[in-house]
Design a protein around this motif. Structure first.
Motif, short mmCIF file in Angstrom:
data_model
loop_
_atom_site.label_atom_id
_atom_site.label_comp_id
_atom_site.label_asym_id
_atom_site.label_seq_id
_atom_site.Cartn_x
_atom_site.Cartn_y
_atom_site.Cartn_z
N LEU A 134 13.44 78.75 28.86
CA LEU A 134 14.85 78.71 29.27
C LEU A 134 15.70 78.55 28.03
CD1 LEU A 134 17.39 78.15 31.07
CD2 LEU A 134 16.62 75.76 31.17
N GLY A 135 16.62 79.47 27.80
CA GLY A 135 17.53 79.37 26.68
C GLY A 135 18.91 78.93 27.13
N VAL A 136 19.53 78.02 26.39
CA VAL A 136 20.92 77.63 26.61
C VAL A 136 21.68 77.96 25.34
CG1 VAL A 136 22.52 75.77 27.16
CG2 VAL A 136 20.22 75.79 28.19
N LEU A 137 22.76 78.74 25.49
CA LEU A 137 23.50 79.19 24.31
C LEU A 137 24.99 79.20 24.65
CD1 LEU A 137 22.97 80.19 21.42
CD2 LEU A 137 23.00 82.53 22.31
N THR A 138 25.65 78.11 24.32
CA THR A 138 27.09 78.00 24.54
C THR A 138 27.74 77.39 23.30
OG1 THR A 138 27.09 75.74 25.46
CG2 THR A 138 26.67 77.55 27.01
N ASP A 139 29.06 77.42 23.25
CA ASP A 139 29.82 76.79 22.18
C ASP A 139 29.43 77.34 20.80
OD1 ASP A 139 31.43 74.29 23.45
OD2 ASP A 139 29.56 74.68 24.51
#
Length: 252
Positions: A134-139
């Motif tokens: 699971l990748g999280v890519l924000t900001d």
């Protein structure tokens, strides 16, 4: 592994990742009371959280981190730059992390990645458990090629689609803030997010959730239009809401 959002946007961000008995909280941009209320929707309490990971020190990501860790003794993980922010207050149990590391918290392995954002030492994460990623890519204001490669082979992706450039340009923000949001160290536009999706292995994705959507400089219609030319990904699209986030999404 499964993941859920308690809310996503400029008024507060918090994401849950769970594998077995390990429950991770990524950022806590809500007050401790607000966090508790949002957790109730998923039949959880702050005491259930194994650890909190902090991406950077902006208020919409850290508002509840200090109170959570002080009241419940929750372990906190963040970069040295983030930890140096005075707005965090005292954090009883802090582990300093750095880009390039692979953390192990309970049953989850976590890749730490640096991103271009106007913060002290911002990080984003890829979570690995049960053979799923699971990748999280924000900001972040841009996606360097090396970072795009790291996020190219995932089973689920929570991705920022912060603004529509034309709405931002016509909006009420002062010029300096417009430049910050739309700049290299700011936030991803719908089009930048769509460009990343063109580069990755969409065939492997089970979930594609777009997050941190501006309430002033974006709309659901603009987000969907930016992805309309990507039929392989379009049917996967879900949008994270500021007030309710989204419920558990299993990665099977």
């Amino acid at each position: 592994m499964q993941f859920a959002s308690l809310g996503s946007g400029s008024e507060g961000n918090a994401t849950l990742i769970q594998s077995g008995k390990t429950l991770l909280l990524l950022d806590c941009g809500f007050s401790l009371k607000g966090l508790s209320e949002r957790l109730k929707r998923l039949a959880l309490t702050p005491a259930d959280i194994t650890a909190v990971l902090v991406t950077h020190e902006h208020a919409d990501h850290i508002r509840g981190v200090g109170p959570l860790t002080r009241k419940y003794g929750t372990a906190a993980y963040m970069s040295a730059g983030t930890a140096s922010a005075k707005t965090l207050g005292k954090i009883p149990h802090t582990t300093v992390i750095a880009a390039g590391e692979i953390l192990k918290i309970g049953s989850v392995d976590i890749e730490v990645h640096s991103v271009p954002h106007d913060a002290r030492e911002p990080t984003q994460f890829i979570f690995n458990a049960c053979g799923r990623r699971l990748g999280v890519l924000t900001d972040l204001g841009s996606i360097p090629d090396e970072l795009a490669q790291r996020y190219s082979d995932l089973d689920a992706l929570l991705l920022e689609a912060n603004h529509d450039p034309e709405m931002l340009a016509r909006g009420s923000y002062p010029a300096s803030l417009k430049q910050r949001v739309g700049g290299y160290w700011g936030h991803l536009s719908n089009q930048q997010s769509a460009q990343l999706i063109e580069q990755i292995n969409v065939g492997r994705l089970q979930h594609l959730v777009l997050a941190h959507i501006s309430q002033k400089n974006n709309s659901q219609a603009h987000v969907m239009a930016a992805f309309a030319g990507l039929p392989a990904a379009y049917h996967l699209l879900q949008l994270a809401d500021q007030n309710t986030g989204f419920d558990w999404l299993p990665i099977t």
